[in-house]
Enzyme design. Structure first.
Site, PDB file in Angstrom:
ATOM      1  N   ALA A 121       3.756   1.819   9.394  1.00  0.00           N
ATOM      2  CA  ALA A 121       4.142   2.920   8.510  1.00  0.00           C
ATOM      3  C   ALA A 121       3.078   3.226   7.468  1.00  0.00           C
ATOM      4  O   ALA A 121       3.313   3.976   6.534  1.00  0.00           O
ATOM      5  CB  ALA A 121       5.461   2.588   7.819  1.00  0.00           C
ATOM      6  N   GLY A 122       1.900   2.627   7.621  1.00  0.00           N
ATOM      7  CA  GLY A 122       0.824   2.941   6.680  1.00  0.00           C
ATOM      8  C   GLY A 122       0.957   2.219   5.348  1.00  0.00           C
ATOM      9  O   GLY A 122       0.323   2.599   4.369  1.00  0.00           O
ATOM     10  N   SER A 126      -0.137  -5.477   7.807  1.00  0.00           N
ATOM     11  CA  SER A 126      -1.147  -6.443   8.253  1.00  0.00           C
ATOM     12  C   SER A 126      -1.789  -7.182   7.070  1.00  0.00           C
ATOM     13  O   SER A 126      -1.913  -8.404   7.103  1.00  0.00           O
ATOM     14  CB  SER A 126      -2.209  -5.755   9.098  1.00  0.00           C
ATOM     15  OG  SER A 126      -2.658  -4.581   8.468  1.00  0.00           O
ATOM     16  N   ASP A 170      -6.354  -2.767   0.772  1.00  0.00           N
ATOM     17  CA  ASP A 170      -5.033  -3.313   1.092  1.00  0.00           C
ATOM     18  C   ASP A 170      -4.858  -4.724   0.545  1.00  0.00           C
ATOM     19  O   ASP A 170      -3.821  -5.060  -0.037  1.00  0.00           O
ATOM     20  CB  ASP A 170      -4.822  -3.335   2.615  1.00  0.00           C
ATOM     21  CG  ASP A 170      -5.070  -1.979   3.250  1.00  0.00           C
ATOM     22  OD1 ASP A 170      -5.026  -0.975   2.520  1.00  0.00           O
ATOM     23  OD2 ASP A 170      -5.318  -1.936   4.465  1.00  0.00           O
TER      24      ASP A 170
HETATM   25  C1  GLA Z   1      -6.590   1.338   5.868  1.00  0.00           C
HETATM   26  C2  GLA Z   1      -7.659   0.290   5.563  1.00  0.00           C
HETATM   27  C3  GLA Z   1      -8.102   0.389   4.101  1.00  0.00           C
HETATM   28  C4  GLA Z   1      -8.509   1.826   3.741  1.00  0.00           C
HETATM   29  C5  GLA Z   1      -7.428   2.812   4.187  1.00  0.00           C
HETATM   30  C6  GLA Z   1      -7.860   4.253   4.036  1.00  0.00           C
HETATM   31  O1  GLA Z   1      -5.433   1.066   5.147  1.00  0.00           O
HETATM   32  O2  GLA Z   1      -7.189  -1.004   5.836  1.00  0.00           O
HETATM   33  O3  GLA Z   1      -9.168  -0.509   3.862  1.00  0.00           O
HETATM   34  O4  GLA Z   1      -9.757   2.149   4.301  1.00  0.00           O
HETATM   35  O5  GLA Z   1      -7.076   2.617   5.557  1.00  0.00           O
HETATM   36  O6  GLA Z   1      -8.120   4.560   2.715  1.00  0.00           O
END
Ligand code: GLA
Length: 385
Positions: A121-122, A126, A170
């Site tokens: 779901a973004g 992970s 993240d």
């Molecule tokens: C994913 C990656 C992050 C970042 C975002 C986009 O979540 O894990 O490191 O690059 O995409 O901003």
């Protein structure tokens, strides 16, 4: 949820865990694909966590059971290898390998993974798995690392073991989250700051589009490569100090815009303008100007859609509906190519807003979105039994 992890662990291994690693998912508020370009990001940890319960084992192999998947992975510590059939376990194994490299004498362990971070779901389930694993295993072995070291270690696990060239957004967010605050990070200098949201009056809603359009990791790696090519293009013209797109100013970009070939032009335009939007967003929060933050979120989505091409028709529908139904700001969050949008909404309107957008989205696309109210929460921690 801790209780659930505890009894699950007991059910499988007939003993109780010694330690729990608890790590939240995150939402990216501004700063899309800026992190691996040495740029700025704004994010928040949310009240959805991954829990890794661990205990030492008498066997020589490690066992990890993932409750959400209903499967167990097992591996020997002297031969930790990737498994294409058990991709989720690569995040755990990658962290184990990096802990070993950092000198932590990891001993055989048993683990149970559980939690409520929606997968795909973004919101970075992970990274929350990596961070929960790392803090749990550090505590289990009585080893200490700074939060930055843990963030970097987890990123390396993902870059090197999993093979995804992600930035630090993240892992940083999962570790440094603070209740009711939006985090600002300069990924180059590692300067960071927690910016309190004006209390009570705004909230965040996540809509999961439930439509994944491509192999995200392949697209992500392509964009990563394009950004490095754009960087090399500017380095040739502006000088050796250009190490990442962060080192190209907006004025410099405009001066060279007509010459740089496509698609590098649009990729660079997205990253460089997005960096400026994060700085403007930070300023807006310093002044308590939520309306400005919202405008920047809409502008960020437009830049992703047009220049970075990491949106999808479904994400665009969600952002347009959010605008029509009175969101202060909305944009895709995370890698893109599917996943979710994050919406900044007046507290009093939240329920009605969520209902209307979800209904209208289903009417237009035939898909029922996932709807999550996100409370901004604290970062990862380890707890002893
Ligand atoms: C994913 C990656 C992050 C970042 C975002 C986009 O979540 O894990 O490191 O690059 O995409 O901003």
């Amino acid at each position: 949820m801790l209780e659930q992890a505890r009894s699950l662990f007991h059910g499988r291994y007939t003993k109780y865990p010694a330690v729990y690693g608890v790590a939240p998912g995150r939402v990216e508020v501004l700063g899309n694909h800026t992190d691996y370009n040495g740029g700025y990001v704004m994010s928040a940890a949310i009240d959805r966590v991954t829990i890794v319960a661990v205990g030492k084992s008498d066997s020589v192999r490690c066992r990890v059971f993932a409750q959400q998947k209903g499967v167990e992975a097992s591996f020997a510590l002297d031969a930790v290898q990737r498994d294409p059939h058990d991709r989720w376990a690569d995040y755990v194994k990658g962290v184990v390998v990096e802990l070993q490299k950092a000198g932590v004498p990891v001993e055989p362990f048993e683990a149970v993974v559980t939690g409520n971070v929606p997968i795909g779901a973004g919101v970075s389930s992970s990274a929350s798995l990596e961070v929960a694993t790392a803090v749990a295993l550090l505590e289990l072995h009585g080893a200490e690392l700074s939060r930055w070291d843990v963030a970097r270690l987890c990123r390396r696990a993902e870059n090197e073991f999993v093979g995804m060239p992600c930035g630090i957004l993240d892992q940083f967010s999962s570790l440094f989250g603070e209740e009711d605050s939006i985090l600002f990070l300069d990924t180059r200098t590692e300067e960071h700051e927690a910016l309190p949201l004006p209390a009570g009056s705004f909230g965040l809603i996540l809509f999961h589009s439930m439509a994944q359009h491509a192999l995200v990791s392949g697209d992500y790696a392509t964009r990563y490569r394009e950004c490095m090519e754009a960087t090399a293009w500017f380095r040739e013209r502006l000088g050796e100090h250009v190490q990442l797109l962060r080192d190209v100013s907006w004025e410099e970009f405009l001066r060279w815009e007509a010459q740089i070939p496509e698609p590098l032009r649009r990729r660079a335009r997205h990253v460089i303008s997005e960096n400026q939007r994060v700085l403007d967003g930070r300023e807006a929060l310093h002044c308590g100007d939520i309306a400005r933050l919202g405008e920047l979120m809409f502008a960020s989505h437009e830049s992703s859609r047009v220049d970075y091409e990491n949106s999808t028709p479904e994400l665009d529908v969600l952002v347009n509906l959010a605008k029509q139904h009175g969101a202060i700001g909305a944009r895709l969050t995370g890698a893109g190519w599917g996943g979710a949008t994050i919406n900044l909404v007046q507290e009093a309107q939240m329920e009605e807003f969520a209902l209307q957008v979800a209904e209208e989205y289903t009417r237009r696309t035939g898909i029922e979105p996932g709807v999550y109210r996100c409370h901004i929460a604290q970062g990862a921690r380890a707890l002893r039994e």
